[in-house]
Design an enzyme around this catalytic site. Structure first.
Site, mmCIF file in Angstrom:
data_model
loop_
_atom_site.group_PDB
_atom_site.id
_atom_site.type_symbol
_atom_site.label_atom_id
_atom_site.label_comp_id
_atom_site.label_asym_id
_atom_site.label_seq_id
_atom_site.Cartn_x
_atom_site.Cartn_y
_atom_site.Cartn_z
ATOM 1 N N GLY A 54 1.057 -1.397 -0.106
ATOM 2 C CA GLY A 54 -0.462 0.304 0.097
ATOM 3 C C GLY A 54 0.955 1.580 -0.007
ATOM 4 C CG ASP A 55 3.169 2.568 3.144
ATOM 5 O OD1 ASP A 55 2.478 3.688 3.407
ATOM 6 O OD2 ASP A 55 2.957 1.604 3.660
ATOM 7 C CB SER A 56 5.626 0.514 -2.838
ATOM 8 O OG SER A 56 6.659 -0.280 -1.571
#
Length: 397
Positions: free
Chosen positions: A167-169
């Protein structure tokens, strides 16, 4: 620094993953990235996952090519320094909770007035607006609410996660795209800087293909399907005799025929019921059983060799050991040699994407906390005595 983003200055006010990963990609292609860190401990990622002599190996990767300056943002003098930096920057990337920069006196209205050409990239769990904007959000929550967790895992099991901070990436990639689009607009004289509002949830949701129209028009809820690709057949993960697994994508009409001929199933290759994807989907269990019966009878290398010769997309599931040893990764400069403090050599991932004329490069690994503080402040016009005074007062480290 050199590269296609040479001359672009980026201020990073972020920790851990989303904002720092986005800034890292910009730094790899020549942007001057000045990372703002809190005194004493700095970015928590310095201590995340596996450490080497007290510092995270992830840190060295995540912060390569960046300049670290350590500033106390609870100090009015520290805030004044950030304003001076922002007044000369092209991009500011942050992933604090919505409203946090405003409380520091560094909101969009303030910075835009100081520097109308500044692009402000804001990464948060749910975005800067909406009823959930004040909720804390991590990448894992973005994956859950963006839809990808629900569709990941075995059909009879609990929703699973990918083994990385997906999700962050994904938010980082959207942040980079938004930043570059905004900077291009400014540099070509089409307008002033703007806010790029990136939500973790929406970044995941953006990958969910036809999930919504399938539900809205057909009432179909896409469920977990293990290693298969629902509605596209055959495309699945199959076992081999030596305990390995191979992913085979035989889902276009001509590739399907070549796959069936390669596994000795000419009857299936010529069956008109399987001439198109919709027919294959209706009997996907039969096709998967035929393919698995063939793969499980021979070792992985034999499977791959046969399918390569037949022109069928296939690949073994790689561990990190497979990746590091793979000659294609090496030929593409995707495994680089880096040097850590003390002269220790370590392999690091290469740079993506590959640009033919202005490729990205690694100039240094993640720096020590505050390693560039004096250098950056001197470029702002502060003299040695003033820098020392700020250091003595705890404003900088």
């Amino acid at each position: 620094m050199s590269g296609p983003l040479e001359g672009i200055r980026v201020i990073e006010i972020g920790t851990l993953i989303a904002a720092p990963f986005a800034a890292r990609m910009l730094a790899e292609f020549g942007a001057e990235v000045i990372k703002i860190e809190a005194p004493v401990d700095g970015d928590p990622i310095r201590k995340w996952r596996k450490l080497h002599e007290g510092t995270s190996l992830w840190w060295y990767l995540q912060s390569r090519n960046k300049k670290s300056i350590s500033i106390n943002l609870k100090s009015p003098q520290g805030i004044a320094i950030i304003k001076r930096l922002a007044s000369k920057a092209d991009v500011l990337i942050e992933n604090l909770k919505p409203g946090a920069l405003e409380k520091l006196g560094l909101g969009w209205d303030v910075l835009h007035a100081l520097n109308p050409k500044l692009t402000m990239v804001r990464i948060s769990g749910y975005g800067q607006t909406g009823p959930y904007k004040d909720r804390p959000g991590f990448g894992a929550i973005g994956e859950a609410m963006g839809g990808i967790r629900y569709t990941t895992g075995e059909p009879d099991g609990a929703p699973a996660r990918v083994g990385v901070s997906l999700g962050d990436s994904l938010a980082s990639l959207h942040a980079v795209m938004g930043a570059l689009m905004s900077v291009l607009r400014v540099k070509t004289g089409q307008g002033l800087g703007q806010v790029v509002d990136v939500s973790l949830v929406e970044s995941v949701f953006n990958l969910m293909e036809s999930l919504v129209p399938e539900y809205d028009l057909l009432g179909h809820v896409r469920e977990r399907s293990g290693g298969a690709l629902p509605g596209i057949a055959p495309s699945n993960t199959y076992p081999t005799r030596d305990g390995a697994y191979v992913v085979i994508a035989g889902n276009s009409n001509p590739i399907f025929k070549r796959l069936m001929l390669a596994i000795g199933r000419a009857d299936l290759a010529e069956d008109p019921n399987f001439a198109h994807n919709d027919g294959r989907v209706r009997q996907v269990a039969l096709l998967d059983a035929a393919i698995a019966g063939w793969t499980s009878a021979q070792p992985i290398e034999s499977v791959l060799a046969t399918l390569e010769q037949a022109g069928v997309p296939a690949g073994r599931i790689y561990s990190v050991a497979d990746i590091v040893a793979d000659p294609h990764y090496q030929a593409r400069d995707m495994i680089l040699s880096a040097e850590l403090p003390g002269g220790v050599k370590v392999k690091m991932p290469g740079i993506v994407p590959k640009l033919s004329e202005t490729p990205g490069q690694v100039n240094w690994q993640g720096p020590a906390l505050g390693a560039h503080t004096s250098e950056v402040l001197a470029e702002l016009g502060l003299g040695d005595s003033e820098i020392q005074r700020l250091r003595d007062e705890g404003v900088i480290q």
